[in-house]
Design a protein around this motif. Structure first.
Motif, short mmCIF file in Angstrom:
data_model
loop_
_atom_site.label_atom_id
_atom_site.label_comp_id
_atom_site.label_asym_id
_atom_site.label_seq_id
_atom_site.Cartn_x
_atom_site.Cartn_y
_atom_site.Cartn_z
N CYS A 174 42.25 48.64 33.07
CA CYS A 174 42.12 49.07 34.92
C CYS A 174 40.86 49.61 35.22
O CYS A 174 40.72 50.57 35.26
CB CYS A 174 43.03 49.11 36.00
N ASP A 175 39.58 48.63 35.52
CA ASP A 175 38.63 49.54 36.25
C ASP A 175 38.70 50.14 38.10
O ASP A 175 38.89 48.86 38.52
CB ASP A 175 37.07 48.62 36.01
N ILE A 176 39.79 50.71 38.37
CA ILE A 176 40.01 51.02 39.67
C ILE A 176 39.25 51.13 40.42
O ILE A 176 39.05 50.69 41.88
CB ILE A 176 40.91 52.55 39.51
N GLU A 177 37.88 51.61 39.89
CA GLU A 177 36.89 51.99 41.48
C GLU A 177 36.24 50.29 41.23
O GLU A 177 36.18 49.72 42.32
CB GLU A 177 35.34 52.46 41.05
N VAL A 178 36.57 49.80 40.28
CA VAL A 178 35.34 48.08 40.46
C VAL A 178 36.55 47.08 41.57
O VAL A 178 36.28 46.45 42.32
CB VAL A 178 34.89 47.36 39.25
N GLU A 179 37.34 46.74 40.95
CA GLU A 179 39.08 46.17 41.50
C GLU A 179 38.68 46.81 42.97
O GLU A 179 39.41 45.27 43.63
CB GLU A 179 39.95 46.31 40.69
N GLY A 180 39.13 48.03 42.58
CA GLY A 180 39.38 48.39 44.34
C GLY A 180 38.60 48.25 45.41
O GLY A 180 38.93 47.51 46.69
N TYR A 181 37.47 48.64 44.83
CA TYR A 181 36.09 47.93 45.74
C TYR A 181 36.00 46.74 46.22
O TYR A 181 35.85 46.03 47.37
CB TYR A 181 34.98 48.87 45.71
N ASN A 182 36.08 46.50 45.60
CA ASN A 182 35.72 44.53 45.87
C ASN A 182 36.95 43.54 45.70
O ASN A 182 36.47 42.73 46.57
CB ASN A 182 35.46 43.87 43.90
N ALA A 183 37.62 44.40 45.52
CA ALA A 183 38.98 43.19 46.36
C ALA A 183 39.23 43.87 48.10
O ALA A 183 39.79 42.77 48.81
CB ALA A 183 40.19 44.31 45.70
N ALA A 184 38.48 45.19 48.54
CA ALA A 184 37.71 45.03 49.58
C ALA A 184 37.02 44.82 50.40
O ALA A 184 36.35 44.65 51.42
CB ALA A 184 38.30 46.65 49.64
N GLY A 185 35.86 43.88 49.18
CA GLY A 185 34.62 43.66 49.66
C GLY A 185 33.30 44.55 50.02
O GLY A 185 32.50 43.92 50.64
N ARG A 186 33.74 45.37 49.21
CA ARG A 186 32.85 46.57 48.93
C ARG A 186 32.92 46.68 47.94
O ARG A 186 32.74 47.26 46.38
CB ARG A 186 33.06 47.84 49.55
N GLU A 187 31.42 45.62 47.69
CA GLU A 187 31.00 45.44 45.97
C GLU A 187 30.60 46.91 45.38
O GLU A 187 29.68 47.29 45.65
CB GLU A 187 29.57 44.87 45.86
#
Length: 216
Positions: A174-187
């Motif tokens: 799990c890439d927490i930073e990438v998946e978290g930001y992308n899930a919120a629409g912040r690439e």
């Protein structure tokens, strides 16, 4: 001393449970006795304890489990027998931590729909993608922040798994930073995506000839 935050709070609340192997008995094997000793006397005191976590948002509790994906239930007192019984075996409630203010229900729903793409019923992995990866990714997406990791999410919670993946890696970490930001629409691009995006596209021979004519 264990403490918890009222489930009526308008804040995002992280509930932390300590996971411990059952205490050894006279009939326990030598392996079980050593495992219990190693966990309680070496791992936990040095910051490598094992934990289960869940998050309360807007009156609902969310966690991630094997074969079940993201689980949503009504938020309750995390110290109650019903809450503890829904956790993995060996759970003891430790504390509740306020991570930040709760967003709107529609924002939470949109984020969860995106997280369901990677936190699937078959993607759970004890080291690569566990309940703590989920709660940190979820909270990262819920709380707008210019920095990563999220300051309010304790580093010790998933330290054992994150350290283990350095030596034991079965893919799909799990890439927490990438998946978290992308899930919120912040690439937020992964390292591989950044390299790929940063490379200049190679021109075809036709494009090179056209460019040469323009320069004349």
């Amino acid at each position: 001393m264990a403490s918890f935050v009222s489930t009526s709070s308008s804040e995002i609340i992280l509930h932390v449970y300590t996971l411990s192997p059952p205490p050894p008995t006279p009939s326990s094997s030598l392996f079980d006795k050593f495992g219990s000793f190693f966990h309680s006397k070496i791992m936990t005191p040095t910051g490598y304890g094992t934990y289960h976590t869940s998050i309360d948002v807007n009156g609902f509790n969310y966690t991630f489990a094997a074969a079940a994906s993201i689980i949503k239930t009504k938020a309750t007192d995390p110290t109650s027998p019903s809450s503890i019984s829904s956790c993995p075996d060996g759970c003891t409630f430790t504390t509740s931590i306020i991570l930040g203010p709760s967003p709107s229900a529609s924002t939470v729903q949109n984020i969860l729909q995106n997280l369901l793409k990677t936190f699937t019923p078959t993607s759970y992995h004890l080291l690569n993608r566990n309940c703590n990866h989920f709660t940190e990714t979820f909270s990262t997406s819920l709380i707008p922040s210019s920095t990563f990791p999220l300051p309010s999410y304790p580093r010790y919670i998933n330290r054992a798994a994150k350290t283990a993946t350095i030596f034991i890696n079965h893919g799909d970490v799990c890439d927490i930073e990438v998946e978290g930001y992308n899930a919120a629409g912040r690439e937020r691009l992964s390292k591989e995506e950044k390299v790929k995006k940063g490379k200049k596209k190679e021109l075809t021979e036709e494009q090179k000839e056209a460019l040469a004519k323009l320069k004349k």
